[in-house]
Design a protein around this motif. Structure first.
Motif, short mmCIF file in Angstrom:
data_model
loop_
_atom_site.label_atom_id
_atom_site.label_comp_id
_atom_site.label_asym_id
_atom_site.label_seq_id
_atom_site.Cartn_x
_atom_site.Cartn_y
_atom_site.Cartn_z
N ILE A 87 -2.50 -5.06 -11.04
CA ILE A 87 -2.22 -4.00 -10.08
C ILE A 87 -3.48 -3.67 -9.26
O ILE A 87 -3.41 -3.47 -8.04
CB ILE A 87 -1.66 -2.75 -10.80
CG1 ILE A 87 -0.26 -3.08 -11.32
CG2 ILE A 87 -1.62 -1.55 -9.87
CD1 ILE A 87 0.32 -2.03 -12.23
N ALA A 88 -4.64 -3.63 -9.90
CA ALA A 88 -5.89 -3.35 -9.18
C ALA A 88 -6.19 -4.46 -8.18
O ALA A 88 -6.59 -4.18 -7.04
CB ALA A 88 -7.04 -3.18 -10.17
N ALA A 89 -6.01 -5.71 -8.57
CA ALA A 89 -6.26 -6.82 -7.64
C ALA A 89 -5.32 -6.76 -6.45
O ALA A 89 -5.73 -6.95 -5.30
CB ALA A 89 -6.12 -8.15 -8.38
N LEU A 90 -4.04 -6.48 -6.70
CA LEU A 90 -3.09 -6.37 -5.59
C LEU A 90 -3.41 -5.17 -4.70
O LEU A 90 -3.25 -5.24 -3.48
CB LEU A 90 -1.67 -6.28 -6.14
CG LEU A 90 -1.14 -7.57 -6.78
CD1 LEU A 90 0.23 -7.32 -7.38
CD2 LEU A 90 -1.10 -8.71 -5.78
N ALA A 91 -3.86 -4.06 -5.30
CA ALA A 91 -4.23 -2.90 -4.51
C ALA A 91 -5.43 -3.21 -3.60
O ALA A 91 -5.46 -2.80 -2.44
CB ALA A 91 -4.55 -1.71 -5.41
N VAL A 92 -6.40 -3.95 -4.12
CA VAL A 92 -7.56 -4.34 -3.30
C VAL A 92 -7.11 -5.23 -2.14
O VAL A 92 -7.55 -5.06 -1.00
CB VAL A 92 -8.63 -5.05 -4.16
CG1 VAL A 92 -9.67 -5.74 -3.31
CG2 VAL A 92 -9.28 -4.06 -5.10
N VAL A 93 -6.21 -6.15 -2.40
CA VAL A 93 -5.70 -7.02 -1.34
C VAL A 93 -4.98 -6.19 -0.28
O VAL A 93 -5.17 -6.39 0.93
CB VAL A 93 -4.78 -8.11 -1.92
CG1 VAL A 93 -4.02 -8.84 -0.83
CG2 VAL A 93 -5.59 -9.09 -2.75
N VAL A 94 -4.15 -5.24 -0.69
CA VAL A 94 -3.42 -4.39 0.26
C VAL A 94 -4.40 -3.54 1.07
O VAL A 94 -4.26 -3.39 2.29
CB VAL A 94 -2.38 -3.52 -0.47
CG1 VAL A 94 -1.84 -2.43 0.42
CG2 VAL A 94 -1.25 -4.39 -0.99
N ILE A 95 -5.41 -2.97 0.42
CA ILE A 95 -6.38 -2.13 1.14
C ILE A 95 -7.17 -2.96 2.15
O ILE A 95 -7.37 -2.53 3.29
CB ILE A 95 -7.32 -1.42 0.14
CG1 ILE A 95 -6.54 -0.33 -0.60
CG2 ILE A 95 -8.54 -0.84 0.84
CD1 ILE A 95 -7.29 0.29 -1.75
N LEU A 96 -7.59 -4.16 1.77
CA LEU A 96 -8.30 -5.03 2.71
C LEU A 96 -7.41 -5.42 3.88
O LEU A 96 -7.86 -5.48 5.03
CB LEU A 96 -8.82 -6.28 1.99
CG LEU A 96 -9.99 -6.06 1.04
CD1 LEU A 96 -10.33 -7.35 0.32
CD2 LEU A 96 -11.19 -5.53 1.80
N LEU A 154 -4.96 -3.60 5.10
CA LEU A 154 -4.81 -2.42 5.95
C LEU A 154 -6.07 -2.16 6.78
O LEU A 154 -5.98 -1.78 7.95
CB LEU A 154 -4.49 -1.19 5.09
CG LEU A 154 -3.06 -1.13 4.55
CD1 LEU A 154 -2.91 0.06 3.62
CD2 LEU A 154 -2.06 -1.05 5.68
N VAL A 155 -7.24 -2.36 6.19
CA VAL A 155 -8.49 -2.19 6.93
C VAL A 155 -8.55 -3.21 8.07
O VAL A 155 -8.93 -2.87 9.20
CB VAL A 155 -9.71 -2.34 6.00
CG1 VAL A 155 -11.00 -2.49 6.77
CG2 VAL A 155 -9.79 -1.14 5.06
N TRP A 156 -8.16 -4.44 7.82
CA TRP A 156 -8.14 -5.46 8.85
C TRP A 156 -7.16 -5.08 9.96
O TRP A 156 -7.46 -5.23 11.14
CB TRP A 156 -7.78 -6.80 8.24
CG TRP A 156 -7.74 -7.92 9.23
CD1 TRP A 156 -8.80 -8.55 9.80
CD2 TRP A 156 -6.58 -8.51 9.78
NE1 TRP A 156 -8.37 -9.51 10.66
CE2 TRP A 156 -7.00 -9.51 10.67
CE3 TRP A 156 -5.22 -8.31 9.59
CZ2 TRP A 156 -6.11 -10.30 11.37
CZ3 TRP A 156 -4.34 -9.10 10.30
CH2 TRP A 156 -4.78 -10.07 11.18
N LEU A 157 -5.98 -4.58 9.58
CA LEU A 157 -4.99 -4.17 10.57
C LEU A 157 -5.51 -3.02 11.43
O LEU A 157 -5.36 -3.02 12.65
CB LEU A 157 -3.69 -3.77 9.89
CG LEU A 157 -2.58 -3.26 10.81
CD1 LEU A 157 -2.11 -4.37 11.73
CD2 LEU A 157 -1.43 -2.72 10.00
N LEU A 158 -6.14 -2.03 10.81
CA LEU A 158 -6.69 -0.91 11.57
C LEU A 158 -7.81 -1.36 12.50
O LEU A 158 -7.97 -0.82 13.59
CB LEU A 158 -7.17 0.19 10.63
CG LEU A 158 -6.05 0.95 9.89
CD1 LEU A 158 -6.65 1.92 8.89
CD2 LEU A 158 -5.14 1.65 10.87
N ALA A 159 -8.59 -2.34 12.07
CA ALA A 159 -9.64 -2.86 12.95
C ALA A 159 -9.03 -3.55 14.17
O ALA A 159 -9.61 -3.51 15.26
CB ALA A 159 -10.53 -3.84 12.18
#
Length: 192
Positions: free
Chosen positions: A66-75, A77-82
Motif C-alpha cells: 500500500i505504501a509503494a502504491l501510495a508513493v506511485v500515486v503521489i508522484l 499527481l505531482v507530475w500531473l500538477l507540474a
C-alpha cells in the motif's frame, strides 16, 4: 527542464512497456525465448500460486504494498500538477507606495514590451513572455530580425528602451531578461 524530464520519463516508460509486452507476446505465441526468461510458453502463468502467496502471511507485506502504491500515486499527481502549472505569469505586483500595491496583468505588460521592441528599426516581430513570481518577474524575448538589422543595436535598444520602460513603469528593481534573436528567412538576391 521540465520538457526534458517529461521526454525522458515517457521514453523510459515506453521502452519498458514495449520490451515487456513484446517479450510476453513472444512467450505467449510460443516463439523461442532465452533460457533465463521466466515464462516459457503459452501455458505458463505470470505469477504462480506459490509466488503470489509467499509473503501473504507476513505482517509487513500489505502495508509495504500500500505504501509503494501510495508513493506511485503521489508522484503521478505531482507530475500531473507540474503539467497543469501555468508557465506564463498572470500578473505583476506593482508597488504603489501606499502599502497596498496594485496588480498589473502580465499579458498587458507583455504586449506593451513586445510592441515597443517590435517598433525598433530592423525588428520584424517581437514576442515577450513573462515568467517567474509576481514580485520578481523575468522576461523571455524572441526577436525576429530583418536582414539589414544589427543584433547589437537591437539588443541595446531592447534593454535600454522596452525593458527599461517596463521595469520603471511597473516599479521593479530589476527585470532580468533572456533574448533570443533569429533572422528572417529571405531568398537570395538576384543581380541583373
Amino acid at each position: 527542464m521540465l520538457r526534458g524530464v517529461n521526454r525522458t520519463l515517457l521514453g523510459l516508460a515506453g521502452l519498458v512497456l514495449i520490451c515487456g509486452g513484446g517479450a510476453l507476446l513472444a512467450a505467449g505465441l510460443g516463439v523461442g525465448v532465452p533460457s533465463w526468461w521466466p515464462w516459457r510458453g503459452p501455458d505458463d502463468v505470470l505469477l504462480a500460486d506459490s509466488t503470489r502467496a509467499r509473503w501473504h502471511d507476513q505482517g509487513w507485506w500489505w502495508p509495504a504494498v500500500i505504501a509503494a502504491l501510495a508513493v506511485v500515486v503521489i508522484l503521478a499527481l505531482v507530475w500531473l500538477l507540474a503539467q497543469l502549472r501555468r508557465r506564463r505569469l498572470g500578473e505583476v505586483l506593482v508597488d504603489t507606495g501606499d502599502g497596498e500595491g496594485a496588480a498589473l496583468r502580465g499579458r498587458a505588460l507583455e504586449e506593451v514590451v513586445a510592441g515597443e521592441a517590435g517598433s525598433v528599426d530592423g525588428v520584424a516581430r517581437a514576442r515577450v513572455r513573462l515568467t517567474g513570481r509576481r514580485t520578481a518577474p523575468a522576461a523571455r524575448v524572441h526577436l525576429l530580425l530583418e536582414p539589414h538589422a544589427s543584433p547589437e543595436e537591437a539588443l541595446s535598444r531592447l534593454s535600454d528602451g522596452a525593458l527599461a520602460h517596463a521595469r520603471q513603469s511597473a516599479g521593479l528593481d530589476r527585470l532580468p531578461a533572456e533574448a533570443r534573436l533569429r533572422a528572417v528567412r529571405h531568398g537570395p538576391r538576384r543581380v541583373v
